[in-house]
Design a protein around this motif. Structure first.
Motif, PDB file in Angstrom:
ATOM      1  N   LEU A  24      39.073  34.549  36.402  1.00 40.27           N
ATOM      2  CA  LEU A  24      39.771  35.815  36.652  1.00 40.27           C
ATOM      3  C   LEU A  24      38.994  36.663  37.650  1.00 40.27           C
ATOM      4  O   LEU A  24      39.571  37.252  38.578  1.00 40.27           O
ATOM      5  CB  LEU A  24      39.959  36.579  35.340  1.00 40.27           C
ATOM      6  CG  LEU A  24      40.933  35.964  34.326  1.00 40.27           C
ATOM      7  CD1 LEU A  24      40.821  36.680  32.982  1.00 40.27           C
ATOM      8  CD2 LEU A  24      42.363  36.026  34.837  1.00 40.27           C
ATOM      9  N   LEU A  25      37.678  36.740  37.468  1.00 36.43           N
ATOM     10  CA  LEU A  25      36.850  37.519  38.394  1.00 36.43           C
ATOM     11  C   LEU A  25      36.905  36.947  39.807  1.00 36.43           C
ATOM     12  O   LEU A  25      37.022  37.688  40.787  1.00 36.43           O
ATOM     13  CB  LEU A  25      35.409  37.549  37.896  1.00 36.43           C
ATOM     14  CG  LEU A  25      35.133  38.456  36.700  1.00 36.43           C
ATOM     15  CD1 LEU A  25      33.719  38.223  36.185  1.00 36.43           C
ATOM     16  CD2 LEU A  25      35.326  39.917  37.065  1.00 36.43           C
ATOM     17  N   ASN A  26      36.843  35.621  39.909  1.00 36.15           N
ATOM     18  CA  ASN A  26      36.860  34.988  41.228  1.00 36.15           C
ATOM     19  C   ASN A  26      38.189  35.173  41.949  1.00 36.15           C
ATOM     20  O   ASN A  26      38.253  35.088  43.184  1.00 36.15           O
ATOM     21  CB  ASN A  26      36.556  33.493  41.097  1.00 36.15           C
ATOM     22  CG  ASN A  26      35.123  33.234  40.653  1.00 36.15           C
ATOM     23  OD1 ASN A  26      34.286  34.133  40.664  1.00 36.15           O
ATOM     24  ND2 ASN A  26      34.837  32.007  40.237  1.00 36.15           N
ATOM     25  N   SER A  27      39.248  35.420  41.196  1.00 36.86           N
ATOM     26  CA  SER A  27      40.555  35.660  41.825  1.00 36.86           C
ATOM     27  C   SER A  27      40.618  37.023  42.500  1.00 36.86           C
ATOM     28  O   SER A  27      41.525  37.284  43.305  1.00 36.86           O
ATOM     29  CB  SER A  27      41.675  35.555  40.789  1.00 36.86           C
ATOM     30  OG  SER A  27      41.708  36.697  39.943  1.00 36.86           O
ATOM     31  N   CYS A  28      39.660  37.895  42.140  1.00 38.77           N
ATOM     32  CA  CYS A  28      39.567  39.249  42.722  1.00 38.77           C
ATOM     33  C   CYS A  28      40.803  40.094  42.422  1.00 38.77           C
ATOM     34  O   CYS A  28      41.200  40.940  43.234  1.00 38.77           O
ATOM     35  CB  CYS A  28      39.325  39.180  44.234  1.00 38.77           C
ATOM     36  SG  CYS A  28      37.776  38.366  44.664  1.00 38.77           S
TER      37      CYS A  28
ATOM     38  N   GLU B   5      41.277  30.409  38.758  1.00 37.70           N
ATOM     39  CA  GLU B   5      41.322  31.189  40.006  1.00 37.70           C
ATOM     40  C   GLU B   5      42.498  30.769  40.878  1.00 37.70           C
ATOM     41  O   GLU B   5      43.261  31.610  41.386  1.00 37.70           O
ATOM     42  CB  GLU B   5      40.020  31.006  40.782  1.00 37.70           C
ATOM     43  CG  GLU B   5      40.010  31.733  42.121  1.00 37.70           C
ATOM     44  CD  GLU B   5      38.782  31.406  42.955  1.00 37.70           C
ATOM     45  OE1 GLU B   5      38.696  31.925  44.098  1.00 37.70           O
ATOM     46  OE2 GLU B   5      37.910  30.639  42.478  1.00 37.70           O
ATOM     47  N   LYS B   6      42.675  29.448  41.066  1.00 41.83           N
ATOM     48  CA  LYS B   6      43.743  28.956  41.936  1.00 41.83           C
ATOM     49  C   LYS B   6      45.121  29.322  41.406  1.00 41.83           C
ATOM     50  O   LYS B   6      45.984  29.811  42.164  1.00 41.83           O
ATOM     51  CB  LYS B   6      43.642  27.435  42.084  1.00 41.83           C
ATOM     52  CG  LYS B   6      44.736  26.844  42.984  1.00 41.83           C
ATOM     53  CD  LYS B   6      44.646  25.344  43.066  1.00 41.83           C
ATOM     54  CE  LYS B   6      45.671  24.787  44.055  1.00 41.83           C
ATOM     55  NZ  LYS B   6      47.057  25.205  43.740  1.00 41.83           N
ATOM     56  N   LEU B   7      45.338  29.110  40.100  1.00 43.85           N
ATOM     57  CA  LEU B   7      46.666  29.370  39.545  1.00 43.85           C
ATOM     58  C   LEU B   7      46.986  30.862  39.510  1.00 43.85           C
ATOM     59  O   LEU B   7      48.144  31.256  39.705  1.00 43.85           O
ATOM     60  CB  LEU B   7      46.788  28.754  38.152  1.00 43.85           C
ATOM     61  CG  LEU B   7      46.826  27.226  38.115  1.00 43.85           C
ATOM     62  CD1 LEU B   7      47.018  26.729  36.686  1.00 43.85           C
ATOM     63  CD2 LEU B   7      47.922  26.670  39.011  1.00 43.85           C
ATOM     64  N   VAL B   8      45.980  31.692  39.279  1.00 45.53           N
ATOM     65  CA  VAL B   8      46.220  33.143  39.332  1.00 45.53           C
ATOM     66  C   VAL B   8      46.643  33.548  40.737  1.00 45.53           C
ATOM     67  O   VAL B   8      47.623  34.289  40.919  1.00 45.53           O
ATOM     68  CB  VAL B   8      44.962  33.928  38.886  1.00 45.53           C
ATOM     69  CG1 VAL B   8      45.099  35.410  39.242  1.00 45.53           C
ATOM     70  CG2 VAL B   8      44.739  33.768  37.384  1.00 45.53           C
ATOM     71  N   ASN B   9      45.945  33.057  41.745  1.00 43.95           N
ATOM     72  CA  ASN B   9      46.306  33.401  43.129  1.00 43.95           C
ATOM     73  C   ASN B   9      47.651  32.815  43.527  1.00 43.95           C
ATOM     74  O   ASN B   9      48.427  33.453  44.255  1.00 43.95           O
ATOM     75  CB  ASN B   9      45.211  32.941  44.082  1.00 43.95           C
ATOM     76  CG  ASN B   9      43.985  33.837  44.020  1.00 43.95           C
ATOM     77  OD1 ASN B   9      44.103  35.044  43.794  1.00 43.95           O
ATOM     78  ND2 ASN B   9      42.802  33.261  44.186  1.00 43.95           N
TER      79      ASN B   9
ATOM     80  N   SER C  28      50.044  44.209  40.472  1.00 43.99           N
ATOM     81  CA  SER C  28      48.705  43.712  40.819  1.00 43.99           C
ATOM     82  C   SER C  28      47.951  43.072  39.654  1.00 43.99           C
ATOM     83  O   SER C  28      47.011  42.300  39.866  1.00 43.99           O
ATOM     84  CB  SER C  28      47.855  44.868  41.365  1.00 43.99           C
ATOM     85  OG  SER C  28      47.602  45.842  40.347  1.00 43.99           O
ATOM     86  N   VAL C  29      48.350  43.371  38.407  1.00 38.64           N
ATOM     87  CA  VAL C  29      47.546  43.009  37.235  1.00 38.64           C
ATOM     88  C   VAL C  29      48.005  41.680  36.645  1.00 38.64           C
ATOM     89  O   VAL C  29      49.213  41.428  36.484  1.00 38.64           O
ATOM     90  CB  VAL C  29      47.634  44.109  36.159  1.00 38.64           C
ATOM     91  CG1 VAL C  29      46.919  43.687  34.870  1.00 38.64           C
ATOM     92  CG2 VAL C  29      47.050  45.413  36.688  1.00 38.64           C
ATOM     93  N   ILE C  30      47.043  40.824  36.313  1.00 35.39           N
ATOM     94  CA  ILE C  30      47.316  39.630  35.529  1.00 35.39           C
ATOM     95  C   ILE C  30      47.000  39.951  34.065  1.00 35.39           C
ATOM     96  O   ILE C  30      45.882  40.372  33.746  1.00 35.39           O
ATOM     97  CB  ILE C  30      46.518  38.410  36.037  1.00 35.39           C
ATOM     98  CG1 ILE C  30      46.831  37.161  35.202  1.00 35.39           C
ATOM     99  CG2 ILE C  30      45.039  38.676  36.082  1.00 35.39           C
ATOM    100  CD1 ILE C  30      48.098  36.471  35.582  1.00 35.39           C
ATOM    101  N   PHE C  31      47.999  39.847  33.220  1.00 34.74           N
ATOM    102  CA  PHE C  31      47.856  40.107  31.786  1.00 34.74           C
ATOM    103  C   PHE C  31      47.478  38.802  31.097  1.00 34.74           C
ATOM    104  O   PHE C  31      48.062  37.751  31.357  1.00 34.74           O
ATOM    105  CB  PHE C  31      49.169  40.663  31.238  1.00 34.74           C
ATOM    106  CG  PHE C  31      49.220  40.826  29.744  1.00 34.74           C
ATOM    107  CD1 PHE C  31      48.192  41.440  29.046  1.00 34.74           C
ATOM    108  CD2 PHE C  31      50.326  40.379  29.028  1.00 34.74           C
ATOM    109  CE1 PHE C  31      48.243  41.595  27.668  1.00 34.74           C
ATOM    110  CE2 PHE C  31      50.400  40.532  27.648  1.00 34.74           C
ATOM    111  CZ  PHE C  31      49.360  41.134  26.973  1.00 34.74           C
ATOM    112  N   VAL C  32      46.482  38.854  30.207  1.00 41.86           N
ATOM    113  CA  VAL C  32      45.968  37.647  29.541  1.00 41.86           C
ATOM    114  C   VAL C  32      45.992  37.858  28.033  1.00 41.86           C
ATOM    115  O   VAL C  32      45.390  38.802  27.521  1.00 41.86           O
ATOM    116  CB  VAL C  32      44.524  37.327  29.990  1.00 41.86           C
ATOM    117  CG1 VAL C  32      44.064  35.999  29.391  1.00 41.86           C
ATOM    118  CG2 VAL C  32      44.407  37.313  31.509  1.00 41.86           C
TER     119      VAL C  32
END
Length: 489
Positions: free
Chosen positions: A321-325, A437-441, A297-301
């Motif tokens: 990042l926040l908008n990706s929820c 946001e888009k690329l994270v999702n 679930s986690v995106i590491f940055v």
């Protein structure tokens, strides 16, 4: 008649004084130490002191009794803060590194009572290889192996930089950055101007930096005894073949080195596989936080040890990042946080503002044990600066990437990730919340299946390469044998 004991190979390591260069060379030094070589690791005083702080010295001494850590005086403007230098300051920094290393290496090689000269030197391809070749000529031409910390694609492209200058392709100022570059053969992918080395983006100092890189890097490599690459054959086979036909000596592909070392340590029940080699102080509390997150679930940055972000870049990435929820773990170095401040905000104020935005969704830390983080089951994606260590570690851990490169080889690496291997997305030269946001999702859900379809076989080949009988395992054994053969009979 009693046979004399065989002489033990003695190897001196000369890394460039940056975290991303020290780490892989130290891994190789450990592996040679475990092969019963005597190893000397020669670092700048500042990095030597920081390295000692990161190691469990008693345990390290027990496991590597023939591993010697030595230092020489720092002679680099502003220490490691290269991102704060002007273009000319960066040139001066490279030349200062070269100048500082030469007398230290000369002193180490100076014949003294009861001390044999080293069997060989393994020197960082960037600047250090040239220094080592200059010095060893005074001491009977001790063999020098060049060590390239970047990928084979970056090295092959570097050999063409002067040609790009002659053709007017670089410097890249005021040019169509999406125009294809057609004068570098054999890459297996299309390359745009924006994908060239970060050095090509410099303005006044571009030609000077490239000439330094060529004169003290590429040309020095051609005089070396061999070339060691932290990559594996099945990842970059066509370009490795190009390099093999271009260079007059053996090439040893030995990556991912951290995978080779981990396998050795596990096989030999050696606790050192848990020790991280770093000149940055790590915050291990993030592992407890990751333990509480759902799987994948986690995106590491993390943007590495040198990248500098402006206030707006930090806030745009944070808002995206926040908008990706999605929960995120973000490494932001405490000093410095910001390189190009757009107002009077202090780094502490910016951090506080970001932490206030994300108390429930994200965790912000100063530095982490990255290999451990990427291997954690909660981590599903990596927003990275595309340093080669990070890229290899991500591949080995089967973690797909969003690439936001900031310089040097990172521009090339990010293109390989997205266009050649198709194991992530290239976000270079873009930094806005909607794109993040888009690329994270896309990475974590919408396009994950197609990305992982490419990632799984590449990660499997990486694992196979470091297993007994694999290409990197065999190349390491070949390197060990070849160094032993250099001992005078």
């Amino acid at each position: 008649m009693e046979q004399p004991e065989p002489q033990v190979p003695q190897v001196v390591f000369l890394p460039c004084p940056f975290q991303g260069h020290i780490k892989p060379m130290f891994r190789l030094a450990e592996l040679l130490s475990h092969a019963n070589f005597r190893v000397t690791f020669l670092n700048t005083q500042r990095n030597h002191d920081l390295l000692l702080l990161s190691l469990d010295i008693p345990a390290f001494r027990r496991q590597c009794p023939n591993f010697q850590l030595l230092s020489y005086p720092d002679n680099v403007p502003l220490g490691l803060d290269q991102h704060r230098l002007s273009e000319q300051g960066f040139v001066d920094c490279l030349l200062s590194i070269k100048a500082a290393a030469k007398p230290a290496l000369s002193e180490l090689l100076e014949p003294k009572t009861g001390r044999r000269p080293p069997t060989c030197i393994i020197a960082d391809w960037l600047i250090m290889c040239s220094s080592a070749l200059d010095v060893t000529k005074e001491f009977g031409n001790i063999p020098v192996f060049a060590y390239q910390v970047g990928c084979a694609h970056y090295m092959w492209m570097d050999f063409h930089l002067l040609k790009l200058i002659e053709e007017g392709e670089v410097p890249l100022r005021d040019k169509d950055m999406d125009k294809p570059v057609t004068s570098i053969p054999g890459l297996g992918m299309s390359v745009r101007r924006r994908d060239l080395s970060g050095f090509c983006r410099l303005d006044a100092a571009c030609k000077q930096v490239i000439e330094i890189s060529t004169n003290y890097g590429s040309s020095a490599v051609s005089q070396a005894y061999g070339l060691i690459l932290n990559t594996f054959d099945k990842l970059e086979a066509p370009v490795i073949s190009k390099l093999s036909s271009f260079l007059p000596f053996k090439i040893y592909t030995t990556g991912p080195l951290h995978g080779l070392l981990n396998n050795y340590c596990i096989k030999n029940s050696n606790p050192l596989h848990s020790i991280n080699v770093t000149i940055c102080k790590e915050d291990t509390s993030c592992i407890t936080w990751l333990d509480a997150q759902p799987s994948g679930s986690v995106i590491f940055v993390s943007f590495g040890s040198l990248a500098s972000l402006s206030r707006s870049q930090i806030l745009e990435i944070g808002q995206g990042l926040l908008n990706s929820c999605r929960p995120f773990l973000w490494v932001i170095r405490p000093n410095p946080i910001v390189g190009q401040q757009e107002d009077d905000s202090s780094p502490g104020q910016i951090l506080m503002e970001l932490e206030n935005m994300s108390p429930e969704k994200g965790l912000i830390v100063s530095w982490v044990p990255q290999e451990m983080v990427l291997a954690h089951p909660a981590v599903g994606g990596f927003l990275t600066h595309s340093g080669w260590n990070s890229t290899l570690e991500s591949i080995y851990a089967r973690v797909p990437m969003i690439c936001w490169p900031t310089g040097a080889d990172q521009q090339v690496n990010s293109r390989c990730v997205s266009a050649l291997w198709r194991i992530g997305f290239d976000m270079k030269d873009t930094c806005d919340r909607s794109t993040v946001e888009k690329l994270v999702n896309d990475l974590m859900e919408d396009k994950r299946d197609s990305i992982m379809k490419s990632m799984d076989p590449i990660a499997r080949r990486a694992e196979e390469s470091v297993q007994e009988g694999g290409s990197s395992y065999c190349n390491l054994q070949r390197l060990i044998t070849d160094i032993r053969s250099l001992i005078p009979t």
